[in-house]
Design an enzyme around this catalytic site. Structure first.
Site, short mmCIF file in Angstrom:
data_model
loop_
_atom_site.label_atom_id
_atom_site.label_comp_id
_atom_site.label_asym_id
_atom_site.label_seq_id
_atom_site.Cartn_x
_atom_site.Cartn_y
_atom_site.Cartn_z
N HIS A 1 26.82 30.14 -37.99
CA HIS A 1 25.45 30.63 -38.02
C HIS A 1 24.69 30.02 -39.20
CE1 HIS A 1 22.10 33.49 -38.23
NE2 HIS A 1 22.42 33.83 -36.99
N ASP B 1 10.48 30.02 -30.77
CA ASP B 1 11.66 30.50 -31.46
C ASP B 1 11.38 30.38 -32.96
OD1 ASP B 1 14.48 31.12 -31.95
OD2 ASP B 1 14.64 29.00 -32.50
N ARG C 1 34.17 31.02 -41.47
CA ARG C 1 34.50 30.53 -40.14
C ARG C 1 33.34 30.67 -39.16
NH1 ARG C 1 40.69 32.89 -39.31
NH2 ARG C 1 41.62 31.74 -41.06
N CYS D 1 0.85 -1.20 0.00
CA CYS D 1 0.00 0.00 0.00
C CYS D 1 0.88 1.24 0.00
CB CYS D 1 -0.94 0.02 1.21
SG CYS D 1 -0.07 0.24 2.78
#
Length: 734
Positions: A454, A416, A451, A15
């Site tokens: 992104h 986003d 480089r 229980c």
């Protein structure tokens, strides 16, 4: 301190009081940070510092309380071991119930329909094997609880049946009075029936985690010292070469070294179409190799694979507690003591009232056996287990029970943009270059971005490579987060690439480019400015199209009464164009990465509870700030450690499904708690004889036992109804 979490499967809990007893003892150990013991799925989730309190000490404490750990090793128990333990308990309960039932039937017949000289002795001979055979499990559990200065449900059952049995024993052999052998036998029989049905139902609640365990590959074929050998999948080491034939499951996460094939990843992503795999592509363990032969280098093995992390997350979530359960835990912790007091005063009241010892014993026994902390203890965890299991089947991973309660309060949901609302695959769609050739402009832009990591940089580099353009190696690369980049070329010139804000900060003259940029932005394109030395030479239009189901998902969220918003670093015109395409009204644009958290905070101040949907990596601070962070997975790159809810499928409609499922689970929890509290609030007074002054009715103890048994079964059965839940039933989607 180095805390670690471990899930310990425990047998012998009867229980919720048992679970709370284990929690109390383990929580008192030094080095134990948190303990959640679930009676529903019979496991303990323990977070502890093994340097202070070794696992062995935790196991010993559990054993001293009278419970047993199914698997003591620090590895996940196999599906076979789990099933074996569950089936063993179910078979034992079935055997005990059938034996008790075989005695209960003749006991009832003799008690109510037959009269003969040695009737009481025969009833005694029938009842004794049940009282100290199947009933012995209740005595053992009650005695174990007594040793640890606690009481549990079995304490009540042991006292109730003992009162009926031993009073009957004395009236049979020592003094005159009625006998209650049938009550003792039927109480044990009905309790065992309830336990048997409850165990079967509880086994069904954890089917989702069992299915996940079942799809885990058991064997792997590896190359060792030039030889091909077959080993257990868990023994593969990182870096080893794994060979996967057509029709076989891939045993580990890895990278394809050789071979071409299509792989069915539906078990993970929900994507029905097989994905083409070639050298350099990632593959995930437990996915199915359909056609060709693959040679794979293992990158994640054993507990580190995506599937193992998912299983671990689901296990921990199912073992967690929702805050709403705190009330039930508090009540359960005092429940048995409260019932013992009520039963005592019930006995005294009816005895003093002149109704006699038999009447008082009947009422007190009914109180003892009708009380049910089990229903209270099962109300929340069974719904959590089924709801979270249902979510796992859809690729919706909910971190813990607390998240469910937060979802109920959500007023707004903010997305986003890049990679969440949009595909995250921006493409160069236009170039305006009045001062130099377009190829030259793209070459300079590619040099500046060579480089950078992104997404816009990837789009520019991809376009340059498509046109087979060469670009000079940059020097002195400098990034300005959220704005742009600056590099030097071999000829001494400076190249700037970035957004309008970047160019304005660098004091460039935008004349001749603003109008064109504005028109592109109104079409939903992101505009990148290219400047060399002292002047702007070109602008590049980059577009990232909305995901297939983005508009539909936003529409469904609005139907649910939620406000939607979008957050992005893009300029306002581009952001508004994308928002318009998907149906979002509020736009938070030109927000730099480090500002997203503050933007979410402002939205919370304005709207109340806010959920944030992001990719789970770059948006981690904003996801953490939101009341509910929803990390959207993309293929196999699912951020297991990020977000309160992780969605494995790259489908925004699953955001809707996650919210609907969370709300449905909370509804079940509230229903279960209501009926559990209602049952006990109503049942205990009736058992104590509250109706007797009005209707001359006293509840027989055996019927009280049956009611108690069925109350637990009804709670588990109600939770199991979640298995039929379709989050889109009321939203016209399937």
């Amino acid at each position: 301190m180095a805390f670690k979490k471990i899930v310990l499967p425990i047998s012998g809990m009867h229980c919720q009081a048992c679970a709370l007893s284990i929690e109390k003892v383990l929580s008192s150990l030094e080095g134990v940070k948190e303990v959640n013991v679930s009676f529903a799925n019979e496991q303990a989730l323990v977070e502890f510092d093994p340097d202070i309190t070794p696992l062995k000490e935790i196991e010993e404490k559990i054993a001293l309380l009278g419970y047993r750990i199914i698997e003591s090793k620090e590895k996940r128990i196999s599906i076979e071991e789990q099933k074996k333990a569950q089936e063993k308990e179910i078979k034992l309960l079935q055997k005990l119930f059938l034996f008790s039932l075989s005695v209960a039937v003749p006991t009832l017949i003799i008690t109510y329909f037959l009269q003969f000289p040695l009737k009481r002795v025969v009833l005694f001979l029938l009842a004794t094997p049940v009282q100290f055979g199947p009933g012995m499990r209740f005595y053992r559990s009650a005695f174990s609880a007594l040793k640890n200065k606690t009481a549990n449900m079995d304490t009540l059952i042991a006292l109730g049946t003992s009162a009926a049995y031993f009073y009957s024993l004395f009236t049979t052999f020592f003094f005159k009075g009625p006998v209650f052998y049938e009550s003792a036998v039927l109480i044990i029989t009905f309790i065992l029936l309830g336990k048997f049905l409850e165990a079967r139902a509880k086994g069904k609640t954890s089917e989702a985690i069992q299915k996940l365990l079942e799809i885990s590959p058991k064997k792997a074929r590896v190359l060792r010292q030039g030889e091909e050998i077959e080993i257990p999948a868990e023994d593969v080491k990182v870096g080893e070469i794994v060979l996967v034939k057509p029709g076989e499951k891939i045993p580990v996460d890895g990278v394809v070294l050789d071979g071409y094939s299509s792989v069915d990843e539906s078990m993970l992503t929900g994507e029905s179409l097989p994905q083409e795999k070639k050298p350099g592509d990632e593959v995930v363990g437990a996915t199915l190799n359909k056609l060709g032969f693959l040679k794979v280098r293992a990158t994640r093995v054993g507990k580190e694979t995506i599937l193992s992390q998912i299983i671990k997350m689901v296990e921990e979530a199912q073992g967690s507690k929702a805050p709403i359960q705190q009330l039930a835990d508090i009540v359960s912790s005092y429940f048995v003591s409260f019932v013992l007091i009520i039963a005592f005063f019930t006995f005294i009241f009816w005895l003093v009232s002149g109704n006699g010892i038999p009447f008082a014993i009947t009422a007190a026994t009914a109180v003892l056996v009708i009380a049910c902390p089990c229903a209270l203890g099962l109300a929340t965890p069974t719904a959590l287990i089924v709801g979270m299991g249902k979510g796992a089947e859809r690729g919706i991973l909910i971190r813990n029970g607390e998240v469910l309660q937060k979802v109920e309060k959500i007023k707004a949901i903010v997305f986003d943009k890049t990679g969440t609302l949009t595909k995250g695959e921006p493409l160069v769609v236009s170039i305006y270059s009045p001062k130099i050739k377009e190829e030259r402009a793209l070459s300079l832009a590619a040099s500046a971005e060579s480089r950078s990591e992104h997404p816009l940089a990837e789009a520019i580099l991809k376009k340059a490579k498509e046109l087979s353009l060469s670009f000079p190696e940059p020097k002195n690369f400098k990034a300005f987060p959220g704005e742009g980049v600056k590099v030097h070329l071999n000829n001494g010139s400076e190249v700037y690439l970035g957004n309008k804000k970047f160019m304005e900060n660098k004091k460039f003259n935008l004349n001749g480019f603003e109008e064109k940029a504005k028109s592109w932005e109104e079409e939903g394109r992101t505009v990148v400015y290219l400047a060399q030395d002292s002047e702007i030479l070109s602008i590049i239009g980059i577009e990232d199209t909305p995901k297939e189901w983005a508009k539909e998902a936003v529409s469904l969220l609005k139907k649910m009464g939620l406000k939607t918003a979008m957050i992005t670093g893009d300029n306002k015109r581009t952001a508004q164009a994308v928002a318009k395409k998907v149906g979002i009204e509020e736009v938070l644009a030109e927000v730099l990465p480090h500002e997203k958290k503050d933007a979410v905070k402002k939205l919370q101040e304005k709207e109340g509870f806010v959920a944030m949907v992001g990719d789970g990596i770059n948006d981690a601070p904003a996801l953490a700030q939101a009341d509910v962070g929803i990390a959207l997975g993309s293929g196999t790159d699912v951020a297991i450690e990020t977000g309160d809810i992780v969605l494995i499928k790259d489908d925004l409609r699953e955001v809707v499904a996650a919210i609907e499922l969370s709300k449905a689970t909370m509804r079940k929890i509230k229903q279960n708690l209501f009926w559990a509290f209602f049952y006990n609030t109503l049942g205990i007074p009736i058992a104590a004889g509250a109706l007797y002054p009005f209707f001359q009715i006293l509840l027989p103890p055996e019927l009280a036992a049956l009611a108690m048994a069925l109350s637990s079964v009804s709670v588990v059965s109600n939770s199991l109804l979640l298995k039929r839940f379709n989050p889109f039933t009321n939203l016209a989607i399937n």
